[in-house]
Design a protein around this motif. Structure first.
Motif, mmCIF file in Angstrom:
data_model
loop_
_atom_site.group_PDB
_atom_site.id
_atom_site.type_symbol
_atom_site.label_atom_id
_atom_site.label_comp_id
_atom_site.label_asym_id
_atom_site.label_seq_id
_atom_site.Cartn_x
_atom_site.Cartn_y
_atom_site.Cartn_z
ATOM 1 N N LYS A 1 0.820 -1.209 0.000
ATOM 2 C CA LYS A 1 0.000 0.000 0.000
ATOM 3 C C LYS A 1 0.859 1.266 0.000
ATOM 4 C CE LYS A 1 -1.958 -1.222 3.913
ATOM 5 N NZ LYS A 1 -1.208 -2.446 4.258
ATOM 6 N N SER A 2 1.839 1.305 0.919
ATOM 7 C CA SER A 2 2.712 2.479 0.966
ATOM 8 C C SER A 2 3.517 2.597 -0.315
ATOM 9 C CB SER A 2 3.685 2.382 2.144
ATOM 10 O OG SER A 2 2.981 2.342 3.351
ATOM 11 N N THR A 3 3.978 1.461 -0.802
ATOM 12 C CA THR A 3 4.779 1.471 -2.014
ATOM 13 C C THR A 3 3.984 2.068 -3.183
ATOM 14 O OG1 THR A 3 5.925 -0.478 -1.203
ATOM 15 C CG2 THR A 3 6.208 0.061 -3.529
ATOM 16 N N LEU B 1 -2.978 10.005 1.616
ATOM 17 C CA LEU B 1 -2.769 9.870 3.059
ATOM 18 C C LEU B 1 -2.349 8.438 3.368
ATOM 19 C CD1 LEU B 1 -6.040 11.667 4.233
ATOM 20 C CD2 LEU B 1 -3.771 12.681 4.059
ATOM 21 N N ASP B 2 -1.153 8.280 3.924
ATOM 22 C CA ASP B 2 -0.655 6.934 4.196
ATOM 23 C C ASP B 2 -0.704 6.620 5.686
ATOM 24 O OD1 ASP B 2 0.479 4.470 4.197
ATOM 25 O OD2 ASP B 2 2.433 5.087 3.419
ATOM 26 N N GLU B 3 -1.707 5.912 6.106
ATOM 27 C CA GLU B 3 -1.849 5.520 7.514
ATOM 28 C C GLU B 3 -1.528 6.670 8.458
ATOM 29 O OE1 GLU B 3 -0.694 1.738 8.715
ATOM 30 O OE2 GLU B 3 -0.421 0.960 6.693
ATOM 31 N N VAL B 4 -2.227 7.762 8.241
ATOM 32 C CA VAL B 4 -1.892 8.968 8.994
ATOM 33 C C VAL B 4 -2.235 8.858 10.476
ATOM 34 C CG1 VAL B 4 -1.982 10.501 7.022
ATOM 35 C CG2 VAL B 4 -4.060 10.031 8.296
HETATM 36 MG MG MG Z 1 2.605 1.186 4.797
#
Ligand code: MG
Ligand code: ATP
Lengths: 246, 224
Positions: free
Chosen positions: A43-45, A164-167
């Motif tokens: 997901k982050s990638t 927004l990445d797991e903010v």
């Molecule tokens: Mg991640």
């Protein structure tokens, strides 16, 4: 034509393992697309590749139909002018107070008028509930407050799309809601967003569409109701089942 | 105690000793900035250089941080003339101080480079900062802040370390006490005065550094 179109995106860190394996996603203007999936699913990638922090191996990203050329600095810069990202670990500039964190890029990088930017930044910080913390430094702020500064900082760049990445996942539980509230306000304003989150209740409430990823692939795409109440794939059923039982 | 204090004779020497204190300040100031320059390049080399560069810098650092400053001073003092390089005692000591503190500052500064948060730079990158803009707005201010306290302490330590120059006939504060003590035999009085001067110098220097640190870098350095 979609606002943001990701097509067959493939990426790897070491040249061998495909961390992203042909991911395709469409985001329309004003939509909120959430990406869920187990840890390590890419997901982050995905967000990092879209932002040009990691070069894709194959596939493409289109903005309003124009393909982004990640080998071309100008093209990446043009993309970064239209996107903002907020990371899990706030990544605020530690040597600047909240206000300067928000104003520095618009003023120094985008060369906008300093006074106007400052006025706007004060409004933005007010909007995320930090009107009284303009001159606090990151180390004087709680995690939730820092994350809200990070959101204000991202908005000050006037992005068309916010990633927004797991903010909230680095925050203590009691601080999660203040950050989610800030995002809810953005949603009400019609901000286009792509959200990676483990807050399933929030995802369900806010998303136009939910994407479930695993091992670098999109497993299922659908409305929040479909993904959570009536998942079609067994992998998605497993994942949602596990999470909801927690 | 059988010693009779004769302060009068010692106090006459105060102006002469103050002149020595001035040279002490010189020596430590120039030594510090020379050392800082060496340290900056050493740290850059160790952080971004190739394996050979890193190895050479490591040897240099290991040599100077594991030998007493006095020994390296003798080494330079007697070694350089063998190579036909003749320096005055003052310059010999200055060179020793620069090399010695350069080695320590290489390590201190490397810590600063290493501590720059990669994630902060990534955030900057996605906001459109070029590499140069990242250096200017994020990396340098961060390093300056991180290094301010350790470098301040190092500077104070250096001021005291310059007393070693007396052994080589440099007329800084301790050297001048040597001179007068030999002539007047008022050793205790003269050393007391010199100690007072050292304390005054370091308190003054610390206070100035604390003020600079608070204003410029938001560093809360404590002195006492
Ligand atoms: Mg991640
Ligand atoms: N910098 C990196 N170098 C090498 N491998 C990496 C790097 N970052 C992530 N990976 C690997 O890529 C895979 C996907 O990681 P990613 O961070 O995209 O997952 P994620 O879905 O965001 O997980 P999480 O929910 O834990 O944040 C993982 O197997 C991870 O180990």
């Amino acid at each position: 034509m979609h606002h943001l179109e990701v097509d067959g995106l493939t990426a790897t860190y070491d040249g061998k393992i495909l961390v992203l394996d042909g991911v395709s996603i469409q985001v329309g203007k004003g939509e909120i697309v959430s990406v869920i999936g187990p840890s390590g699913s890419g997901k982050s990638t995905l967000l990092r590749v879209i932002m040009g922090l990691l070069k894709p191996k194959a596939g493409h990203v289109k903005l309003d139909g124009d393909e982004v050329d990640y080998g071309n600095k100008k093209s990446v810069k043009a993309l970064r002018d239209r996107f903002s990202i907020v990371f899990q670990q706030f990544n605020l500039f530690q040597n600047m107070d909240a206000l300067r964190n928000v104003t520095i890029a618009p003023v120094k990088i985008r060369k906008r008028d300093a006074q106007k930017v400052e006025k706007e930044a004060i409004e933005l910080l007010g909007k995320v509930g930090l009107g009284d913390k303009l001159h606090s430094y990151p180390d004087e702020l709680s995690g939730g407050q820092q994350q809200r500064v990070a959101i204000a900082r991202a908005l000050a760049l006037r992005p068309e799309i916010l990633l927004l990445d797991e903010v909230t996942s680095a925050l203590d539980p009691e601080l999660v809601n203040e950050v989610l509230d800030a995002i809810r306000i953005l949603a009400k304003d019609g901000m286009t967003m792509m959200i990676v989150s483990h807050e399933m209740g929030f995802v369900r409430e806010i998303s136009t569409e939910v994407i479930m990823m695993d091992e670098g692939k999109v497993i299922e795409v659908g409305s929040a109701e479909q993904i959570f109440d009536n998942p079609q794939t067994s992998r998605c059923q497993d994942f949602v089942g596990k999470i909801l039982r927690h | 105690m059988n010693y009779t204090f004769q302060w009068g004779e010692a106090f006459i020497e105060v102006p002469y000793l103050l002149g020595g204190a001035w040279i002490t300040l010189h020596l430590s100031f120039i030594g510090f900035w020379s050392g800082a320059t060496i340290g900056l390049f050493g740290a850059l080399g160790k952080t971004y250089g190739g394996p050979v560069t890193v190895k050479l810098i490591n040897w240099y650092v290991i040599f100077f941080t594991n030998t007493p400053g006095l020994v390296t001073a003798f080494f330079i003092f007697f070694g350089l003339p063998e190579f036909g390089i003749l320096l005055s005692p003052y310059h010999t000591i200055l060179l020793n101080i620069a090399l010695n503190s350069g080695a320590y500052m290489t390590e201190i500064m490397r810590g600063g480079f290493v501590s720059v948060h990669k994630t902060e730079l990534e955030a900057a990158e996605t906001m459109g900062f070029t590499l140069l803009q990242q250096l200017r707005y994020v990396i340098v201010p961060h390093i300056a802040k991180v290094l301010f306290a350790p470098l301040s302490n190092w500077y104070i330590w250096m001021i005291l370390g310059t007393a070693m120059a007396a052994i080589f006939g440099v007329e800084e504060l301790t050297g001048r006490v040597f001179n007068r003590a030999a002539e007047t035999f008022r050793s205790i009085e003269l050393y007391t005065i010199a100690a007072g001067m050292y304390v005054a110098i370091t308190i003054l220097a610390s206070s100035i550094l604390v003020v600079i640190g608070r204003w410029a870098f938001r560093v809360k350095v404590k002195v006492f």
